[in-house]
Design a protein around this motif. Sequence first.
Motif, mmCIF file in Angstrom:
data_model
loop_
_atom_site.group_PDB
_atom_site.id
_atom_site.type_symbol
_atom_site.label_atom_id
_atom_site.label_comp_id
_atom_site.label_asym_id
_atom_site.label_seq_id
_atom_site.Cartn_x
_atom_site.Cartn_y
_atom_site.Cartn_z
ATOM 1 N N ILE A 159 9.996 -4.690 -4.630
ATOM 2 C CA ILE A 159 9.860 -5.822 -5.768
ATOM 3 C C ILE A 159 8.890 -5.196 -6.839
ATOM 4 O O ILE A 159 7.713 -4.773 -6.498
ATOM 5 N N MET A 160 9.558 -5.277 -7.942
ATOM 6 C CA MET A 160 8.624 -4.907 -9.071
ATOM 7 C C MET A 160 8.053 -5.805 -9.721
ATOM 8 O O MET A 160 6.986 -5.784 -10.144
ATOM 9 N N ARG A 161 8.713 -7.135 -9.940
ATOM 10 C CA ARG A 161 8.325 -8.056 -10.789
ATOM 11 C C ARG A 161 8.587 -9.398 -10.279
ATOM 12 O O ARG A 161 9.861 -9.757 -9.696
ATOM 13 N N VAL A 162 7.833 -10.395 -10.216
ATOM 14 C CA VAL A 162 8.362 -11.804 -10.065
ATOM 15 C C VAL A 162 8.007 -12.819 -11.114
ATOM 16 O O VAL A 162 8.074 -13.836 -11.193
ATOM 17 N N HIS A 163 7.256 -12.134 -12.222
ATOM 18 C CA HIS A 163 6.770 -12.701 -13.435
ATOM 19 C C HIS A 163 7.106 -11.951 -14.671
ATOM 20 O O HIS A 163 6.827 -10.725 -14.553
ATOM 21 N N PRO A 164 7.486 -12.475 -15.817
ATOM 22 C CA PRO A 164 7.776 -11.646 -16.956
ATOM 23 C C PRO A 164 6.339 -10.901 -17.274
ATOM 24 O O PRO A 164 5.419 -11.285 -17.161
ATOM 25 N N ARG A 165 6.713 -9.577 -17.907
ATOM 26 C CA ARG A 165 5.525 -8.673 -18.408
ATOM 27 C C ARG A 165 4.195 -8.369 -17.165
ATOM 28 O O ARG A 165 3.170 -8.027 -17.552
ATOM 29 N N GLU A 166 4.762 -8.676 -15.994
ATOM 30 C CA GLU A 166 3.604 -8.327 -14.792
ATOM 31 C C GLU A 166 4.385 -7.518 -14.001
ATOM 32 O O GLU A 166 5.628 -7.447 -13.824
ATOM 33 N N PHE A 167 3.612 -6.736 -12.962
ATOM 34 C CA PHE A 167 4.182 -5.938 -11.910
ATOM 35 C C PHE A 167 3.386 -6.407 -10.541
ATOM 36 O O PHE A 167 2.341 -7.137 -10.648
ATOM 37 N N ILE A 168 3.778 -6.090 -9.627
ATOM 38 C CA ILE A 168 3.373 -6.506 -8.138
ATOM 39 C C ILE A 168 2.193 -5.708 -7.765
ATOM 40 O O ILE A 168 1.108 -6.090 -7.742
ATOM 41 N N CYS A 169 2.489 -4.228 -7.505
ATOM 42 C CA CYS A 169 1.643 -3.352 -7.124
ATOM 43 C C CYS A 169 2.207 -1.902 -6.907
ATOM 44 O O CYS A 169 3.506 -2.126 -6.946
ATOM 45 N N PRO A 170 1.618 -1.043 -7.417
ATOM 46 C CA PRO A 170 2.022 0.383 -7.515
ATOM 47 C C PRO A 170 2.731 0.849 -6.268
ATOM 48 O O PRO A 170 3.706 1.591 -6.155
ATOM 49 N N LYS A 171 2.062 0.171 -5.066
ATOM 50 C CA LYS A 171 2.551 0.506 -3.848
ATOM 51 C C LYS A 171 3.966 -0.016 -3.300
ATOM 52 O O LYS A 171 4.614 0.759 -2.656
ATOM 53 N N PHE A 172 4.154 -1.054 -3.959
ATOM 54 C CA PHE A 172 5.441 -1.831 -3.732
ATOM 55 C C PHE A 172 6.578 -1.038 -4.699
ATOM 56 O O PHE A 172 7.756 -0.947 -4.172
ATOM 57 N N CYS A 173 6.139 -0.413 -5.840
ATOM 58 C CA CYS A 173 6.944 0.379 -6.520
ATOM 59 C C CYS A 173 7.739 1.511 -5.746
ATOM 60 O O CYS A 173 8.625 2.071 -6.000
ATOM 61 N N GLY A 174 6.836 2.160 -4.830
ATOM 62 C CA GLY A 174 6.904 3.467 -4.170
ATOM 63 C C GLY A 174 7.221 3.171 -2.838
ATOM 64 O O GLY A 174 7.347 4.233 -2.264
ATOM 65 N N LEU A 175 7.482 1.927 -2.412
ATOM 66 C CA LEU A 175 7.569 1.569 -1.215
ATOM 67 C C LEU A 175 8.882 2.492 -0.513
ATOM 68 O O LEU A 175 8.756 3.327 0.475
ATOM 69 N N PRO A 176 10.042 2.581 -0.748
ATOM 70 C CA PRO A 176 11.046 3.400 -0.171
ATOM 71 C C PRO A 176 10.719 4.494 0.071
ATOM 72 O O PRO A 176 10.743 5.265 1.052
ATOM 73 N N GLU A 177 10.203 5.291 -1.206
ATOM 74 C CA GLU A 177 9.907 6.766 -1.084
ATOM 75 C C GLU A 177 8.617 7.071 -0.094
ATOM 76 O O GLU A 177 9.055 8.183 0.620
ATOM 77 N N MET A 178 7.888 6.159 0.058
ATOM 78 C CA MET A 178 6.894 6.375 1.096
ATOM 79 C C MET A 178 7.520 6.450 2.376
ATOM 80 O O MET A 178 7.202 7.254 3.362
ATOM 81 N N ILE A 179 8.283 5.243 2.614
ATOM 82 C CA ILE A 179 9.067 5.250 3.933
ATOM 83 C C ILE A 179 9.858 6.244 4.391
ATOM 84 O O ILE A 179 9.791 6.968 5.452
ATOM 85 N N ILE A 180 10.867 6.501 3.357
ATOM 86 C CA ILE A 180 11.873 7.495 3.600
ATOM 87 C C ILE A 180 11.209 9.029 3.954
ATOM 88 O O ILE A 180 11.735 9.686 4.794
ATOM 89 N N ASN A 181 10.054 9.126 3.282
ATOM 90 C CA ASN A 181 9.413 10.606 3.452
ATOM 91 C C ASN A 181 8.669 10.592 4.717
ATOM 92 O O ASN A 181 8.183 11.716 5.037
ATOM 93 N N SER A 182 8.233 9.603 5.339
ATOM 94 C CA SER A 182 7.280 9.523 6.454
ATOM 95 C C SER A 182 7.984 9.227 7.889
ATOM 96 O O SER A 182 7.601 9.778 8.896
ATOM 97 N N ILE A 183 9.185 8.487 7.630
ATOM 98 C CA ILE A 183 9.706 8.185 8.964
ATOM 99 C C ILE A 183 11.107 8.825 9.154
ATOM 100 O O ILE A 183 12.053 8.525 8.484
ATOM 101 N N PRO A 184 11.207 9.542 10.023
ATOM 102 C CA PRO A 184 12.483 10.204 10.604
ATOM 103 C C PRO A 184 13.613 9.310 10.927
ATOM 104 O O PRO A 184 13.309 8.238 11.298
ATOM 105 N N ASN A 185 14.737 9.904 10.803
ATOM 106 C CA ASN A 185 16.030 9.134 11.222
ATOM 107 C C ASN A 185 16.111 7.537 10.867
ATOM 108 O O ASN A 185 16.157 6.683 11.640
ATOM 109 N N MET A 186 16.058 7.533 9.623
ATOM 110 C CA MET A 186 16.230 6.342 8.956
ATOM 111 C C MET A 186 17.654 5.782 9.122
ATOM 112 O O MET A 186 18.536 6.622 8.734
#
Length: 312
Positions: free
Chosen positions: A77-104
């Motif tokens: 989830i990047m944005r729910v309001h115009p010109r704002e972001f949620i959090c950097p960790k939300f932006c990179g969440l899939p990469e964090m998970i795919i690189n840390s958890i095997p057999n997805m």
Amino acid sequence: MKVGVPKGLLYYKYYPFIERFLIELDAEVITSRDTNNNILNAGVKYCVDEACLPIKIFHGHIIDIKDKCDLLIIPRIMRVHPREFICPKFCGLPEMIINSIPNMPKVIIEPIYATNENELYNWCKKLGKMITKDKRKIKGAFTKALEEQRNFKFGIKDEGYKKNIALVGHPYNLYDTFINMNILKKLNKLGVGVITEEYMEEEKINLEVETLFKRPFWTFARNSYGFTTAIAKNNEIDGAIYISSFACGIDSVVLELIKEKIGDFPLLVLKVDEHTGEGGLDTRIEAFIDMIERKNNNEDNISTFRKHTSCS
Ligand code: SF4
């Protein structure tokens, strides 16, 4: 198709939408269990150490369901309001998970921009295509999901309590009872009612935010700042408890801004991580409520004293 929905992060706020959308597409929804010790331990094991508790717990929810589903939703989830972001960790969440958890299993990692219906529909079309080829069905499911979300009452506003406090923080910290150790129940038991930001008019929040020298970049920061400072200014309630995640950059900035603005308005900051003990949390809450009681009694005594002296 079995589609996995992890019960972490913004699940608490948006589950009516996503679940209805999937059901309308005839997918079987596989939701992870409520957060528990096993989920926490799995999250701590697979997630990077530096992450905040909600992100670690989200990893645990993925572990809980990844082998039970054909497709897993990782909500970037990047944005729910115009010109704002949620959090950097939300932006990179899939990469964090795919690189840390095997057999997805197969995952959807497309970014979600939910500032208007069209943008949200674009994401739903991508998810929908992974489940069905029927475009009309996807459109129909989207309409029903929007309706479900609009009818969903979110937030807390207790009534009938003598003392009331604002509960502030990210939705997952406020609504995941494992993370906050059931703080709502604890406060109610102490005779304290709770209100959350969803029950404050958006305009009041915006008015406060406009007083900042710079527009907040993060939606969470905007909401927490506007809500807490408006409550303190209007003196509507007795105090505020901010549940903050250890290692959350957004919290560390917004808390300083709030403290600077609210002066001596009672504020308790509870920082939570995987080591937080329930005993310590209870003691701090009880001491805070005690302090509010004493403050209120003192103010009552002072006003009675003033009334008497001005009469005599
Ligand atoms: S806003 Fe803070 S608590 Fe939430 S995911 Fe980002 S770093 Fe973690």
